[in-house]
Write an enzyme that holds these catalytic residues in place. Structure first.
Site, short mmCIF file in Angstrom:
data_model
loop_
_atom_site.label_atom_id
_atom_site.label_comp_id
_atom_site.label_asym_id
_atom_site.label_seq_id
_atom_site.Cartn_x
_atom_site.Cartn_y
_atom_site.Cartn_z
N THR A 158 0.83 -1.21 0.00
CA THR A 158 0.00 0.00 0.00
C THR A 158 0.86 1.26 0.00
O THR A 158 1.98 1.25 0.54
CB THR A 158 -0.91 0.01 1.25
OG1 THR A 158 -1.45 1.31 1.45
CG2 THR A 158 -0.14 -0.34 2.52
N ASP A 159 0.31 2.34 -0.54
CA ASP A 159 1.04 3.62 -0.50
C ASP A 159 1.13 4.16 0.93
O ASP A 159 1.90 5.08 1.19
CB ASP A 159 0.39 4.66 -1.43
CG ASP A 159 -1.05 5.01 -1.07
OD1 ASP A 159 -1.61 4.38 -0.15
OD2 ASP A 159 -1.61 5.92 -1.71
N GLU A 160 0.35 3.57 1.85
CA GLU A 160 0.38 4.07 3.23
C GLU A 160 1.74 3.81 3.89
O GLU A 160 2.03 4.41 4.93
CB GLU A 160 -0.75 3.45 4.05
CG GLU A 160 -2.11 3.87 3.52
CD GLU A 160 -3.27 3.51 4.43
OE1 GLU A 160 -3.10 3.54 5.66
OE2 GLU A 160 -4.35 3.20 3.90
N TYR A 199 -1.51 -0.37 11.15
CA TYR A 199 -1.74 -1.05 9.87
C TYR A 199 -0.58 -0.79 8.90
O TYR A 199 0.05 -1.73 8.38
CB TYR A 199 -3.05 -0.57 9.23
CG TYR A 199 -3.15 -0.88 7.75
CD1 TYR A 199 -3.26 -2.19 7.30
CD2 TYR A 199 -3.13 0.14 6.79
CE1 TYR A 199 -3.32 -2.49 5.94
CE2 TYR A 199 -3.20 -0.14 5.44
CZ TYR A 199 -3.30 -1.46 5.01
OH TYR A 199 -3.36 -1.74 3.67
N LYS A 259 2.33 -3.36 7.29
CA LYS A 259 2.54 -3.55 5.85
C LYS A 259 4.00 -3.21 5.48
O LYS A 259 4.62 -3.89 4.66
CB LYS A 259 1.58 -2.68 5.03
CG LYS A 259 0.11 -3.05 5.14
CD LYS A 259 -0.20 -4.45 4.61
CE LYS A 259 -0.15 -4.53 3.11
NZ LYS A 259 -0.61 -5.87 2.64
N1 LIG Z 1 -8.33 -1.47 -0.05
C1 LIG Z 1 -7.40 -0.64 -0.51
O1 LIG Z 1 -7.71 0.49 -0.91
C2 LIG Z 1 -5.96 -1.08 -0.59
C3 LIG Z 1 -5.04 -0.21 -1.20
C4 LIG Z 1 -3.70 -0.64 -1.32
C5 LIG Z 1 -3.32 -1.88 -0.84
N2 LIG Z 1 -4.25 -2.70 -0.26
C6 LIG Z 1 -3.80 -4.04 0.20
O2 LIG Z 1 -4.49 -4.98 -0.62
C7 LIG Z 1 -4.75 -6.17 0.13
C8 LIG Z 1 -6.22 -6.49 0.06
O3 LIG Z 1 -6.96 -5.39 0.60
P1 LIG Z 1 -8.55 -5.46 0.69
O4 LIG Z 1 -9.04 -4.07 0.80
O5 LIG Z 1 -9.07 -6.35 -0.34
O6 LIG Z 1 -8.70 -6.16 2.13
P2 LIG Z 1 -9.95 -6.92 2.74
O7 LIG Z 1 -9.89 -6.65 4.20
O8 LIG Z 1 -11.19 -6.63 2.00
O9 LIG Z 1 -9.60 -8.47 2.48
C9 LIG Z 1 -8.61 -9.14 3.19
C10 LIG Z 1 -8.88 -10.63 3.04
O10 LIG Z 1 -7.82 -11.33 3.71
C11 LIG Z 1 -8.38 -12.38 4.46
N3 LIG Z 1 -7.48 -12.66 5.60
C12 LIG Z 1 -7.25 -11.88 6.68
N4 LIG Z 1 -6.39 -12.50 7.51
C13 LIG Z 1 -6.05 -13.67 6.93
C14 LIG Z 1 -5.19 -14.74 7.29
N5 LIG Z 1 -4.49 -14.70 8.43
N6 LIG Z 1 -5.07 -15.78 6.45
C15 LIG Z 1 -5.78 -15.83 5.29
N7 LIG Z 1 -6.63 -14.87 4.90
C16 LIG Z 1 -6.76 -13.79 5.71
C17 LIG Z 1 -9.73 -11.86 4.91
O11 LIG Z 1 -10.62 -12.94 5.26
C18 LIG Z 1 -10.18 -11.09 3.67
O12 LIG Z 1 -10.88 -11.94 2.79
C19 LIG Z 1 -4.22 -5.92 1.54
O13 LIG Z 1 -2.97 -6.52 1.66
C20 LIG Z 1 -4.12 -4.40 1.63
O14 LIG Z 1 -3.09 -4.03 2.50
C21 LIG Z 1 -5.55 -2.32 -0.12
#
Ligand SMILES: NC(=O)c1ccc[n+]([C@@H]2O[C@H](COP(=O)([O-])OP(=O)(O)OC[C@H]3O[C@@H](n4cnc5c(N)ncnc54)[C@H](O)[C@@H]3O)[C@@H](O)[C@H]2O)c1
Length: 339
Positions: free
Chosen positions: A125-127, A153, A157
């Site tokens: 993430t950009d965070e 968080y 990451k």
């Molecule tokens: N949402 C955003 O805007 C954004 C932006 C940049 C990066 N990201 C990154 O992208 C990824 C996905 O983000 P998202 O928004 O889809 O998240 P989300 O919270 O919607 O989904 C996370 C998924 O991971 C699963 N999970 C959690 N802990 C787990 C474990 N220990 N073992 C197996 N599965 C597990 C959860 O059940 C869920 O289905 C993350 O790594 C996040 O840091 C998200």
């Protein structure tokens, strides 16, 4: 080619499963997900009938389980979306963020070393770059921007990113990392800004906006994030970090007002609440590297993408209503009531 998509029952991972089944119909896609509060099997309903898709429930931090799975499945590529992903939750309970986001990533990479893979891709993430001042619109995050995190968080990451790069340098594991800006689109869990505002506006409930709503986020449609990761895992150079963003900066209050106008709801529904602790001011990605090196270009701009997303939430009410009717209500009360 067999790809393991961890966290595929979540927002971006779920969209990535559909994207890959569509773009690479000859690939086998295995979704590995622990189904935490954020994981929703209903998101994957449309993939379940596809013979090239399989769902496996399990925790990425469970070493015995992960080793057994890797031995059995013989994956070529791992794309690690699995994470605790909500900043507010990380402020309330940081520990599980360290366990899943750092230790879980380590277990996956150990399994990759033990059983062999051609690529381990870490979705970051950009965070991890912290934030930018509101009065310097000329500044952007590049891959060289120092890591400087604000929340448990983003720290978890960043810790995972450093570990991924260490596994490349120390063990020669073929890794890549992508750091993306805020995503929006279908299947976004309804406690995140855009779906939260859509669902509450439709119910004529107040829309809680942190502080004055001046914080700026760089919004990218989830489809464009998926296409970028697809390029990075196939054409990206190992050991490299790629920033992903589409130059779609909006203040939170602009986003909320756009949603209200699209739904024909009054701005009087907006309710300003006490700001989040350590709230990052502005995120803005410079995507020059992925654009010039890999030829990636986003297809959505925010103005059309947000209208399509609002329509998706209107057309798929049962998906998010099922979530809201569950435990989510208790969580909402804890986070916002009395602020
Ligand atoms: N949402 C955003 O805007 C954004 C932006 C940049 C990066 N990201 C990154 O992208 C990824 C996905 O983000 P998202 O928004 O889809 O998240 P989300 O919270 O919607 O989904 C996370 C998924 O991971 C699963 N999970 C959690 N802990 C787990 C474990 N220990 N073992 C197996 N599965 C597990 C959860 O059940 C869920 O289905 C993350 O790594 C996040 O840091 C998200």
């Amino acid at each position: 080619m067999k790809i393991c998509v961890t966290g595929g029952a979540g927002f971006i991972g779920g969209n990535f499963v559909y994207y890959m089944l569509d773009q690479h119909p000859d690939y086998d896609i295995v979704c590995l997900d622990a189904l935490t509060y954020a994981g929703n099997l209903e998101t994957l309903e449309g993939a379940m009938k596809n013979p090239k898709f399989k769902f496996v429930k399990g925790d990425i931090a469970d070493r015995d389980f992960i080793y057994e799975l890797f031995e059995r499945e013989k994956f070529d590529i791992i794309v690690n979306f699995a994470a605790e992903s909500h900043v507010d939750r990380s402020i309330e309970e940081p520990e599980v963020f360290l366990k899943t986001n750092i230790m879980g990533t380590q277990v996956l990479m150990d399994a990759c070393r033990k059983f062999g893979i051609t690529r381990f891709h870490q979705v970051s993430t950009d965070e991890v770059y912290g934030d930018l001042p509101l009065d310097r619109p000329d500044l952007f995050f590049t891959e060289e921007t120092p890591i400087h995190t604000s929340s448990p968080y983003s720290s978890s990451k960043a810790g995972a990113d450093l570990l991924v790069l260490a596994y490349y340098r120390t063990y020669g594991l073929p890794v890549t990392i992508s750091r993306c800006s805020n995503n929006y689109g279908p299947y976004h869990f309804p406690e995140k800004l855009i779906p939260l505002m859509i669902s509450r506006a439709l119910a004529n409930e107040s829309l809680p906006v942190y502080g004055k709503g001046e914080n700026v986020r760089d919004w990218l449609h989830v489809y464009d994030h998926c296409s970028a990761i697809d390029l990075v895992i196939h054409k990206g150079r190992v050991g490299e970090v790629y920033n992903i963003g589409g130059h779609n900066e909006r203040t939170n209050i602009e986003v909320v007002k756009t949603i209200l106008h699209a739904l024909d709801k009054p701005e009087s529904l907006i309710s300003y609440v006490t700001d989040r602790k350590g709230h990052d001011l502005r995120y803005a990605i410079d995507p020059t590297k992925i654009e010039t090196e890999l030829g990636w270009k986003p297809v959505y701009n925010f103005d059309t993408g947000i209208q399509q997303t609002i329509k998706w939430y209107l057309d798929n009410k049962s998906w998010w209503e099922n979530i809201i009717n569950g435990d989510y209500q208790n969580y909402y009360k804890k986070m916002y009531e009395g602020r």
